[in-house]
Design a protein around this motif. Structure first.
Motif, short mmCIF file in Angstrom:
data_model
loop_
_atom_site.label_atom_id
_atom_site.label_comp_id
_atom_site.label_asym_id
_atom_site.label_seq_id
_atom_site.Cartn_x
_atom_site.Cartn_y
_atom_site.Cartn_z
N ASP A 51 0.85 -1.20 0.00
CA ASP A 51 0.00 0.00 0.00
C ASP A 51 0.89 1.25 0.00
O ASP A 51 0.50 2.32 0.44
CB ASP A 51 -0.98 -0.01 1.18
N PRO A 53 2.65 4.43 -1.41
CA PRO A 53 2.37 5.35 -2.52
C PRO A 53 3.49 5.37 -3.57
O PRO A 53 3.23 5.51 -4.75
CB PRO A 53 2.26 6.71 -1.85
N SER A 73 -3.96 6.65 -4.61
CA SER A 73 -5.34 6.83 -4.14
C SER A 73 -6.13 7.67 -5.14
O SER A 73 -5.53 8.40 -5.94
CB SER A 73 -5.35 7.56 -2.81
N PRO A 74 -7.47 7.60 -5.05
CA PRO A 74 -8.28 8.46 -5.91
C PRO A 74 -7.90 9.92 -5.69
O PRO A 74 -7.75 10.35 -4.54
CB PRO A 74 -9.71 8.19 -5.44
N GLU A 75 -7.71 10.64 -6.78
CA GLU A 75 -7.22 12.01 -6.66
C GLU A 75 -7.31 12.71 -8.01
O GLU A 75 -7.23 12.07 -9.05
CB GLU A 75 -5.74 11.97 -6.23
N ARG A 141 -7.89 10.07 -10.91
CA ARG A 141 -8.25 8.69 -10.62
C ARG A 141 -9.51 8.67 -9.77
O ARG A 141 -9.55 9.33 -8.73
CB ARG A 141 -7.13 7.99 -9.84
N HIS A 143 -10.77 5.77 -8.70
CA HIS A 143 -10.53 4.66 -7.78
C HIS A 143 -9.02 4.47 -7.66
O HIS A 143 -8.27 5.06 -8.43
CB HIS A 143 -11.19 3.38 -8.28
N GLU A 144 -8.62 3.61 -6.77
CA GLU A 144 -7.19 3.33 -6.62
C GLU A 144 -6.59 2.81 -7.94
O GLU A 144 -7.24 2.05 -8.66
CB GLU A 144 -7.01 2.26 -5.54
N ARG A 146 -2.90 1.10 -9.54
CA ARG A 146 -1.57 0.54 -9.29
C ARG A 146 -0.72 0.72 -10.53
O ARG A 146 -1.14 0.30 -11.62
CB ARG A 146 -1.69 -0.93 -8.87
#
Ligand SMILES: [Fe+2]
Length: 167
Positions: A51, A53, A73-75, A141, A143-144, A146
């Motif tokens: 997890d 960043p 993260s969503p942003e 984003r 949602h998350e 990767r």
């Protein structure tokens, strides 16, 4: 056969040693896509237990490039460039919406630069996009996401100018 960190390192090194310009970077972009779609690579470096960043997986002492993984993260991010270097964004899980920006006024001292929107597009899983030196972009984003990223040099600690969107 699984695509490993050792293999992508060897592939990127070979490509960038041969050509640090468009051809080499495009080769690296394709290696990033390969890694993004490789289940072993993704579960090893971007599995559910990760997890973090921003994590540097490899930094090349000779050529300077580095390979990173990100759990984002969503942003809605701000328009930015990567200073003196290029960057490749690869999506291993989730969807990122990218926007390209055109600079109409350069940043000066503490005054942010001014930018106008050029276009927005989605980067779905398995795609990687190259941003050359000076290419301004922002990511959004819901949602998350990767990500696997390659940067021409490690930008940790490098100050980057701010930009203000005009539209
Ligand atoms: Fe960026």
């Amino acid at each position: 056969m699984a695509y490993t960190l050792d293999q992508i390192v060897a592939d990127c090194r070979a490509a960038l040693k041969k050509d640090n310009g468009a051809e080499g970077r495009n080769a690296v972009r394709k290696f990033v896509e390969l890694a993004c779609l490789d289940e072993d690579f993704v579960s090893t470096h971007l599995g559910p237990e990760n997890d973090t960043p921003r994590k540097v997986l490899y930094e090349d002492e000779e050529l300077g490039f580095c390979i990173l993984v990100h759990v984002a993260s969503p942003e809605t991010g701000l328009p930015h460039g990567h200073g003196p270097t290029w960057a490749i964004y690869g999506i291993a899980a989730g969807v990122t919406e990218m926007t390209d920006w055109h600079c109409t006024e350069l940043p000066e001292g503490r005054t942010p630069g001014k930018v106008v929107k050029v276009k927005s597009y989605e980067l779905p899983r398995g795609t990687a996009h190259l941003y050359n030196e000076g290419d301004l972009h922002s990511s959004r984003r819901e949602h998350e996401v990767r990500m696997i990223r390659v940067e021409g040099i490690n930008l940790m600690g490098v100050r980057r100018p701010r930009y203000e969107a005009l539209n």
